[in-house]
Design a protein around this motif. Structure first.
Motif, mmCIF file in Angstrom:
data_model
loop_
_atom_site.group_PDB
_atom_site.id
_atom_site.type_symbol
_atom_site.label_atom_id
_atom_site.label_comp_id
_atom_site.label_asym_id
_atom_site.label_seq_id
_atom_site.Cartn_x
_atom_site.Cartn_y
_atom_site.Cartn_z
ATOM 1 N N SER A 82 2.414 -2.494 6.703
ATOM 2 C CA SER A 82 2.257 -0.978 7.800
ATOM 3 C C SER A 82 2.830 -0.545 9.004
ATOM 4 N N SER A 83 2.366 0.432 9.713
ATOM 5 C CA SER A 83 2.840 1.028 10.772
ATOM 6 C C SER A 83 1.873 0.514 11.853
ATOM 7 N N PHE A 84 1.193 -0.253 12.043
ATOM 8 C CA PHE A 84 0.148 -0.782 13.265
ATOM 9 C C PHE A 84 0.985 -1.850 13.633
ATOM 10 N N LEU A 144 -3.501 1.798 6.262
ATOM 11 C CA LEU A 144 -3.579 1.017 7.562
ATOM 12 C C LEU A 144 -4.529 -0.158 6.815
ATOM 13 N N PRO A 145 -4.469 -1.195 7.369
ATOM 14 C CA PRO A 145 -5.085 -2.680 6.131
ATOM 15 C C PRO A 145 -6.638 -1.874 6.823
ATOM 16 N N ALA A 146 -6.706 -2.888 5.511
ATOM 17 C CA ALA A 146 -7.336 -2.486 5.866
ATOM 18 C C ALA A 146 -9.291 -2.950 6.410
ATOM 19 N N ASP A 147 -9.158 -4.131 6.736
ATOM 20 C CA ASP A 147 -9.410 -4.258 8.383
ATOM 21 C C ASP A 147 -9.669 -3.945 9.449
ATOM 22 N N ILE A 155 -11.209 5.781 14.202
ATOM 23 C CA ILE A 155 -10.258 5.310 12.446
ATOM 24 C C ILE A 155 -12.047 5.021 11.908
ATOM 25 N N GLY A 156 -12.146 5.557 10.645
ATOM 26 C CA GLY A 156 -13.565 5.053 10.340
ATOM 27 C C GLY A 156 -14.413 6.309 9.491
#
Ligand code: ADP
Ligand code: MG
Length: 146
Positions: A1-3, A36-39, A63-64
């Motif tokens: 991912s891009s995080f 985005l990663p789920a965590d 994020i949410g």
């Protein structure tokens, strides 16, 4: 991912009047949020951000699921601590996520939501002034965007 680095165009949000509350939140496109990663869901982060080739500013991102508004879709909303002359829909928003502030809470009133966001921005301002965080502002990532 891009995080944790992102550079994506700003899209229209839910038009629920964030700007009227003096807290405009620029929204990232849906596919960014979906990737985005789920965590890393339902949290508030503090970051550095620039619009296009502009200056780097302090920023908070949430994020949410935006429980206060009972959204059914996850969103990534960014409030930049800078007064812009104009809206920047469609422009590239460059974001370096620096650190974690808190989990997203449910708020029983709009007032408590607003004061939480104001608290977040105050805390983010202080944290981003720490030397190890200040140096991220000079990161290659932002220079390349120029
Ligand atoms: P929307 O529902 O379309 O996201 P908002 O009321 O949340 O509308 O306003 C967000 C828009 O305001 C952004 O897309 C951007 O173009 C503009 N804007 C102006 N100043 C800022 C700022 N400091 N931080 C974030 N967005 C800003
Ligand atoms: Mg918004």
């Amino acid at each position: 991912s891009s995080f944790p680095f992102h550079c994506r165009p700003v899209v229209h949000g839910f038009s629920r009047g964030s700007k009227q509350l003096s807290i405009p939140t620029a929204n990232f496109p849906e596919q960014v949020v979906d990737n985005l990663p789920a965590d890393i869901s339902t949290v508030i982060y503090y970051d550095w951000a620039s619009v296009g080739s502009g200056d780097v500013h302090k920023m908070v991102v949430s994020i949410g699921w935006n429980p206060y508004y009972k959204n059914t879709k996850k969103s990534m909303e960014t409030h930049i601590m800078h007064t812009f002359k104009e809206d920047f829909y469609g422009e590239i928003l460059n974001v370096a996520i620096v650190g974690y502030l808190r989990l997203e809470n449910n708020f029983d009133s709009l007032e408590s939501l607003i004061s939480a966001i104001q608290g977040d921005t105050e805390e983010a301002k202080k944290l981003l002034d720490l030397p190890e965080h200040l140096k991220i502002k000079e990161d290659n990532f932002f220079q390349v965007s120029k």
